[in-house]
Motif scaffolding. Structure first.
Motif, PDB file in Angstrom:
ATOM      1  N   LYS A 123       0.828  -1.209   0.000  1.00 58.92           N
ATOM      2  CA  LYS A 123       0.000   0.000   0.000  1.00 58.92           C
ATOM      3  C   LYS A 123       0.856   1.250   0.000  1.00 58.92           C
ATOM      4  N   SER A 124       1.931   1.228   0.769  1.00 55.53           N
ATOM      5  CA  SER A 124       2.747   2.444   0.823  1.00 55.53           C
ATOM      6  C   SER A 124       3.505   2.646  -0.497  1.00 55.53           C
ATOM      7  N   LYS A 125       3.920   1.536  -1.114  1.00 51.03           N
ATOM      8  CA  LYS A 125       4.522   1.627  -2.456  1.00 51.03           C
ATOM      9  C   LYS A 125       3.539   2.250  -3.433  1.00 51.03           C
ATOM     10  N   LEU A 126       2.302   1.754  -3.377  1.00 49.71           N
ATOM     11  CA  LEU A 126       1.272   2.221  -4.301  1.00 49.71           C
ATOM     12  C   LEU A 126       1.048   3.723  -4.172  1.00 49.71           C
ATOM     13  N   SER A 127       0.951   4.192  -2.928  1.00 48.50           N
ATOM     14  CA  SER A 127       0.661   5.621  -2.766  1.00 48.50           C
ATOM     15  C   SER A 127       1.879   6.451  -3.175  1.00 48.50           C
ATOM     16  N   GLN A 128       3.054   5.887  -2.961  1.00 45.60           N
ATOM     17  CA  GLN A 128       4.293   6.546  -3.407  1.00 45.60           C
ATOM     18  C   GLN A 128       4.286   6.697  -4.934  1.00 45.60           C
ATOM     19  N   TYR A 129       3.927   5.634  -5.632  1.00 45.83           N
ATOM     20  CA  TYR A 129       3.879   5.675  -7.098  1.00 45.83           C
ATOM     21  C   TYR A 129       2.841   6.685  -7.589  1.00 45.83           C
ATOM     22  N   HIS A 130       1.683   6.682  -6.944  1.00 48.67           N
ATOM     23  CA  HIS A 130       0.646   7.644  -7.313  1.00 48.67           C
ATOM     24  C   HIS A 130       1.144   9.080  -7.168  1.00 48.67           C
ATOM     25  N   LYS A 131       1.844   9.354  -6.083  1.00 51.63           N
ATOM     26  CA  LYS A 131       2.371  10.694  -5.848  1.00 51.63           C
ATOM     27  C   LYS A 131       3.369  11.086  -6.925  1.00 51.63           C
ATOM     28  N   ILE A 132       4.247  10.141  -7.263  1.00 54.87           N
ATOM     29  CA  ILE A 132       5.252  10.424  -8.303  1.00 54.87           C
ATOM     30  C   ILE A 132       4.552  10.731  -9.627  1.00 54.87           C
ATOM     31  N   PHE A 151       5.443   4.691 -18.542  1.00 54.01           N
ATOM     32  CA  PHE A 151       4.939   3.353 -18.858  1.00 54.01           C
ATOM     33  C   PHE A 151       5.220   2.375 -17.716  1.00 54.01           C
ATOM     34  N   VAL A 152       6.480   2.391 -17.280  1.00 53.65           N
ATOM     35  CA  VAL A 152       6.886   1.449 -16.234  1.00 53.65           C
ATOM     36  C   VAL A 152       6.175   1.774 -14.919  1.00 53.65           C
ATOM     37  N   LEU A 153       6.047   3.066 -14.652  1.00 57.47           N
ATOM     38  CA  LEU A 153       5.373   3.498 -13.431  1.00 57.47           C
ATOM     39  C   LEU A 153       3.929   3.006 -13.414  1.00 57.47           C
ATOM     40  N   GLU A 154       3.260   3.122 -14.566  1.00 52.12           N
ATOM     41  CA  GLU A 154       1.871   2.663 -14.651  1.00 52.12           C
ATOM     42  C   GLU A 154       1.773   1.151 -14.457  1.00 52.12           C
ATOM     43  N   MET A 155       2.746   0.428 -15.001  1.00 50.73           N
ATOM     44  CA  MET A 155       2.788  -1.012 -14.749  1.00 50.73           C
ATOM     45  C   MET A 155       2.993  -1.296 -13.274  1.00 50.73           C
ATOM     46  N   GLY A 156       3.862  -0.507 -12.657  1.00 51.51           N
ATOM     47  CA  GLY A 156       4.115  -0.667 -11.234  1.00 51.51           C
ATOM     48  C   GLY A 156       2.843  -0.477 -10.425  1.00 51.51           C
ATOM     49  N   GLU A 160       1.136  -3.375  -8.159  1.00 50.10           N
ATOM     50  CA  GLU A 160       0.936  -3.220  -6.711  1.00 50.10           C
ATOM     51  C   GLU A 160      -0.523  -3.476  -6.339  1.00 50.10           C
ATOM     52  N   GLN A 161      -1.436  -2.956  -7.179  1.00 49.68           N
ATOM     53  CA  GLN A 161      -2.869  -3.168  -6.916  1.00 49.68           C
ATOM     54  C   GLN A 161      -3.213  -4.658  -6.944  1.00 49.68           C
ATOM     55  N   THR A 162      -2.685  -5.358  -7.949  1.00 50.70           N
ATOM     56  CA  THR A 162      -2.920  -6.793  -8.038  1.00 50.70           C
ATOM     57  C   THR A 162      -2.370  -7.517  -6.809  1.00 50.70           C
ATOM     58  N   SER A 163      -1.172  -7.130  -6.393  1.00 48.24           N
ATOM     59  CA  SER A 163      -0.570  -7.769  -5.220  1.00 48.24           C
ATOM     60  C   SER A 163      -1.446  -7.580  -3.990  1.00 48.24           C
ATOM     61  N   ILE A 164      -1.914  -6.353  -3.786  1.00 49.32           N
ATOM     62  CA  ILE A 164      -2.743  -6.071  -2.608  1.00 49.32           C
ATOM     63  C   ILE A 164      -4.003  -6.930  -2.654  1.00 49.32           C
TER      64      ILE A 164
ATOM     65  N   GLU B 154      -2.907 -20.394  -7.187  1.00 42.07           N
ATOM     66  CA  GLU B 154      -3.950 -19.474  -7.658  1.00 42.07           C
ATOM     67  C   GLU B 154      -3.424 -18.047  -7.746  1.00 42.07           C
ATOM     68  N   MET B 155      -2.578 -17.680  -6.786  1.00 42.80           N
ATOM     69  CA  MET B 155      -1.941 -16.360  -6.869  1.00 42.80           C
ATOM     70  C   MET B 155      -1.042 -16.278  -8.088  1.00 42.80           C
ATOM     71  N   GLY B 156      -0.332 -17.363  -8.338  1.00 51.15           N
ATOM     72  CA  GLY B 156       0.548 -17.406  -9.495  1.00 51.15           C
ATOM     73  C   GLY B 156      -0.229 -17.201 -10.788  1.00 51.15           C
ATOM     74  N   ILE B 157      -1.385 -17.850 -10.889  1.00 46.35           N
ATOM     75  CA  ILE B 157      -2.226 -17.725 -12.081  1.00 46.35           C
ATOM     76  C   ILE B 157      -2.675 -16.276 -12.271  1.00 46.35           C
ATOM     77  N   GLU B 158      -3.186 -15.680 -11.180  1.00 43.68           N
ATOM     78  CA  GLU B 158      -3.605 -14.274 -11.216  1.00 43.68           C
ATOM     79  C   GLU B 158      -2.470 -13.384 -11.690  1.00 43.68           C
ATOM     80  N   SER B 159      -1.297 -13.647 -11.137  1.00 43.95           N
ATOM     81  CA  SER B 159      -0.217 -12.708 -11.388  1.00 43.95           C
ATOM     82  C   SER B 159       0.366 -12.885 -12.795  1.00 43.95           C
ATOM     83  N   GLU B 160       0.305 -14.108 -13.333  1.00 38.44           N
ATOM     84  CA  GLU B 160       0.708 -14.296 -14.739  1.00 38.44           C
ATOM     85  C   GLU B 160      -0.269 -13.582 -15.663  1.00 38.44           C
ATOM     86  N   GLN B 161      -1.553 -13.671 -15.343  1.00 37.29           N
ATOM     87  CA  GLN B 161      -2.560 -12.999 -16.162  1.00 37.29           C
ATOM     88  C   GLN B 161      -2.349 -11.493 -16.172  1.00 37.29           C
TER      89      GLN B 161
END
Lengths: 177, 177
Positions: A123-132, A151-156, A160-164, B154-161
């Motif tokens: 979450k803190s990474k995500l908000s950091q990226y949003h700020k940048i 581009f890379v920032l948007e992927m980041g 992060e959202q997917t990870s959360i 299942e996390m792996g599948i999500e994250s590959e997608q």
DNA sequence: GGCAACATGTAACTTGTTACATGATTCC
DNA sequence: GGAATCATGTAACAAGTTACATGTTGCC
């Protein structure tokens, strides 16, 4: 080999000291490359020996002197050469996920705490990226170098959202056990 | 330290040889931990010295003998201890993404080719994970150890997608440049 | 007075990579 | 005849971590 290139990539932005680079790695390129200050200082020495960066000391009163490194023409050539080479498999290592692979022997409550910590970190990474993004990119005219970073920032941000999301799901599953 | 634990985790499933482990790392735990066979053989030697695994040689006719490693009681204790320790930041390194950070100096066509390669790699990972899920988990009764593995899978599948989706977006953006 | 930030580095150690080495069997 | 798979390893090197070392300024 690629720490050298990661440093050169950072220096295409502006000349930086080892200290600046260490912080920069955490703040921006850190999404896909991490390095400690010890590694960076060692690598800068090698880059200087190869003539890919030029270093000059800048006196400061009070604070210790800074040694500022600038990418050279040869350094830029090295980057172009690198861009045409195939990449290694991205390396990814995650102890917490490894722990789920032998759940029978794990302390489940400890894992829940660790999941909470991990979710907060994302979450803190995500908000950091949003700020940048807001501060340096939104509504600005961008050159080619900046566009790549965006581009890379948007992927980041996406990742992060997917990870959360995934970690929250994991937490629920663990609680239902 | 954590390669040792990653190996122990694999051995909770069944006794394995170094060769088995190397393949297993690629196929399953490889999503969050990679290791080459050289690393694995070296680490197995250390684990044996510490008494966390027991090794015995099994004669085979024709093929070279296998050395099969079994996790010991001490090994299982070590896993439980490990489960209560905080985790390091997950390490993640990706050369291809780093290249986007200095787009100005890059060969764009080369990057497109590399993106295509990367997308294919993620697709094959994804279908591999789906096969493992269908074959070993779907519609089966699972014990606690297996459930943990399913969670991670299942996390792996999500994250590959997500990766495939993000890389496709990146490819479009690069083409629009 | 203590801690954080600034700023650079060395030394010792652990991990990870690349290349080499051996040798049988099976499949094309 | 050649390549792939099975199976284990050594040696040399590169990369990454942990601990130590030094010394200032500014804030609470």
């Amino acid at each position: 080999m690629a720490l050298a290139e990661a440093i050169l990539v950072c220096l295409t932005d502006r000349p930086m000291s080892g200290y600046d680079l260490a912080k920069n790695f955490d703040a921006s390129i850190g999404f896909f490359w991490r390095a400690s200050h010890q590694q960076i200082y060692r690598e800068l020495g090698k880059l200087r020996d190869k003539g890919l960066v030029e270093s000059r000391e800048i006196s400061q009163s009070g604070k210790p002197n800074r040694i500022v490194h600038t990418i050279t023409k040869d350094g830029k050539k090295a980057l172009n050469l690198w861009s045409r080479k195939p990449n290694r498999m991205p390396s990814f290592k995650d102890e917490l996920m490894a722990k789920f692979y032998a759940l029978e022997y794990m302390d489940i409550d400890a894992l829940k705490d660790q999941l909470t910590v991990r979710i907060d970190q994302h979450k803190s990474k995500l908000s950091q990226y949003h700020k940048i993004k807001e501060r340096f990119y939104d509504g600005k005219k961008l050159n080619r170098n900046q566009i790549g970073k965006l581009f890379v920032l948007e992927m980041g941000i996406e990742s992060e959202q997917t990870s959360i999301h995934n970690l929250n799901t994991l937490m629920e599953k663990l609680s239902d056990l």
